[in-house]
Design a protein around this motif. Structure first.
Motif, mmCIF file in Angstrom:
data_model
loop_
_atom_site.group_PDB
_atom_site.id
_atom_site.type_symbol
_atom_site.label_atom_id
_atom_site.label_comp_id
_atom_site.label_asym_id
_atom_site.label_seq_id
_atom_site.Cartn_x
_atom_site.Cartn_y
_atom_site.Cartn_z
ATOM 1 N N ARG A 24 0.837 -1.206 0.000
ATOM 2 C CA ARG A 24 0.000 0.000 0.000
ATOM 3 C C ARG A 24 0.872 1.256 0.000
ATOM 4 N N ARG A 25 1.909 1.215 0.845
ATOM 5 C CA ARG A 25 2.822 2.366 0.933
ATOM 6 C C ARG A 25 3.543 2.590 -0.394
ATOM 7 N N ALA A 26 4.027 1.491 -0.997
ATOM 8 C CA ALA A 26 4.783 1.588 -2.253
ATOM 9 C C ALA A 26 3.923 2.211 -3.346
ATOM 10 N N VAL A 27 2.653 1.790 -3.377
ATOM 11 C CA VAL A 27 1.734 2.326 -4.387
ATOM 12 C C VAL A 27 1.498 3.814 -4.138
ATOM 13 N N MET A 28 1.275 4.175 -2.876
ATOM 14 C CA MET A 28 1.006 5.583 -2.573
ATOM 15 C C MET A 28 2.226 6.457 -2.843
ATOM 16 N N ASP A 29 3.433 5.874 -2.646
ATOM 17 C CA ASP A 29 4.662 6.646 -2.901
ATOM 18 C C ASP A 29 4.833 6.970 -4.379
#
Lengths: 163, 313
Positions: free
Chosen positions: B262-267
């Motif tokens: 989720r974090r990687a996508v949001m980054d």
């Protein structure tokens, strides 16, 4: 510029009757139906492929006739709201919309009738989700969806839906 | 009669090669017409004003789904036909995509080849075909070509198609073990694949606010041998998320992994604020969609039947 507005000759069967016409190539299917054939039951709502008021069946599949060129229906079969009733008897889908009051102003109704008929042909006993997906391309701005649902359910419990 | 599109001359192609030679003769002001679900709205607004249309819609044998080996889809295969095909059911991610594009009426007219040639950044097919490693087959004045999907989509509305070249087929390799049915849940031998595509939309006829395509291959029940994660709608083209793929490949998938995805996508997402939502809303949505898509892909790889579809909010 083009020397003259180019025309095409098309032959389309609408509600069981064959029509041969020569039209400007840029004529949309909804214009062909409403203005050439005077079948004004098919309505133009948003005119941007959003609202589904112009929905008709082309070769057994619903399409938005404001976003189809008339020549794309050449050689094909079109069913409009005018083709639903037979011998003065409402089609079962029309009767159900009437019985359940599945409309308020009625402007979106011709499109809803065709989408409802198509979804019932694909899913004779539709789930709630099938109904939601089936009418997702039609908009009713009177927000009469609950009664439209009721009407579709009523037909689903009923007899052969024809066509 | 009130006319919206600029006048054009109509040309009906009898075959793909006839279409290519007609458009070569007609020159730059000519366009191919497939299902018309992107082109006709643009022509009605006169954002596109071709002088000639070469209609591909009456060419026989252009709509098909062949499931021997990989999947081969004829360029003029309509979205609705793809959604309904039992052959496509083996690659669930394709069905997720086809069944969720716009609404029934548009899916009855719109074609996969037309959609791909348009390369609209908000189109649904690009992230899915990138995640599945599709090949685009084309025909042009210089003959046939096979183009890797990653080299086909160049930019918003820009593809690798040369002038007068058209798409004839989209080929999708079957992922390892997909649909063989040999491995049931609890089998000692893993290696199943699963994918999912989920888009978030305000309602059916509009373009999505965000979408995520995930395709995984498992080496055991919770370890990925391979993972592909693409975002749709959030940039000029579909965006690959290498950091999310790496996380998925790096060990057993646990709750923490999902949060890292989720974090990687949001980054990596670079959405812009528009009528479909604020940039922050879309970034949050993409992260949430990624978790849902990974979860569905994982369960499908384990042979659990999982229904996903576009979400409306």
């Amino acid at each position: 510029m083009l020397d003259a507005i180019p025309r095409v000759r098309i032959s389309v069967t609408v509600n069981g009757r064959q029509y041969v016409r020569e039209l400007e190539a840029r004529t949309l299917l909804v214009q062909f139906l409403r203005e050439e054939l005077n079948l004004t039951g098919t309505h133009i709502g948003c005119d941007t492929s959003y609202c589904g008021a112009c929905t008709v069946m082309l070769n057994g599949q619903t399409v938005k006739s404001c976003t189809v060129f008339a020549f794309q229906a050449d050689g094909g079969q079109v069913l409009t709201v005018e083709g639903l009733a037979k011998d003065g008897e409402l089609h079962p889908v029309q009767q159900a919309f009437s019985d359940c009051h599945g409309f308020q102003c009625g402007y979106c109704t011709p499109g809803f009738l065709l989408s409802s008929l198509h979804l019932l042909q694909e899913h004779p006993t539709p789930t709630e989700w099938d109904i939601r997906k089936g009418i997702a391309g039609n908009t009713c701005r009177c927000t009469g969806y609950q009664n439209i649902f009721k009407a579709i359910r009523t037909v689903a419990g009923g007899e052969n839906i024809g066509h | 009669m009130r006319m919206y599109p600029a006048a054009f001359a109509y040309h009906r192609a009898q075959s793909y090669s006839d279409a290519v030679s007609q458009i070569c003769q007609l020159g730059e002001d000519a366009k191919f017409l497939a299902g018309g679900q992107s082109l006709i709205p643009l022509m009605k607004l006169r954002l596109s004003t071709p002088r000639h249309l070469v209609d591909l819609g009456f060419i026989p044998g252009t709509s098909y789904i062949h499931g021997n080996g990989g999947l081969r889809l004829g360029a003029l295969t309509r979205h609705a036909a793809i959604a309904a095909s039992p052959d496509v059911a083996r690659l669930s991610i394709l069905r997720d995509c086809a069944a969720g594009i716009a609404d029934p009426q548009v899916r009855h007219m719109g074609t996969i080849g037309g959609s791909l040639a348009e390369a609209d950044p908000t189109g649904d097919w690009a992230p899915v075909l990138l995640a599945t490693g599709a090949t685009v087959k084309t025909l042009g004045p210089n003959g046939e070509r096979s183009i890797d999907i990653a080299e086909f989509i160049l930019d918003a509305y820009q593809t690798g198609l040369q002038p007068a070249e058209l798409i004839t087929e989209i080929a999708i390799p079957l992922p390892p073990q997909a649909g063989t049915g040999h491995q049931s849940r609890g089998s000692a031998r893993w290696g199943g694949s699963g994918g999912a595509y989920i888009a978030l939309k305000r309602c059916a006829p509009v373009y999505a606010s965000a979408s995520v395509a995930v395709q995984l291959t498992l080496s055991d029940e919770a370890t990925c041998a391979d993972a592909r994660v693409y975002l749709g709608v959030l940039g000029l083209t579909a965006t690959r998320v290498p950091a999310a793929e790496e996380v998925l490949r790096s060990g057993t998938i646990i709750d923490k992994t999902m949060e890292q995805v989720r974090r990687a996508v949001m980054d990596i997402a670079e959405p812009v604020s528009d009528m479909r939502g604020s940039a922050d809303y879309k970034r949050q949505a993409a992260g949430a969609l990624a978790k849902l898509a990974v979860d569905a892909a994982l369960r499908r790889a384990r042979r659990e039947p999982v229904e996903v579809s576009h979400l409306y909010a």
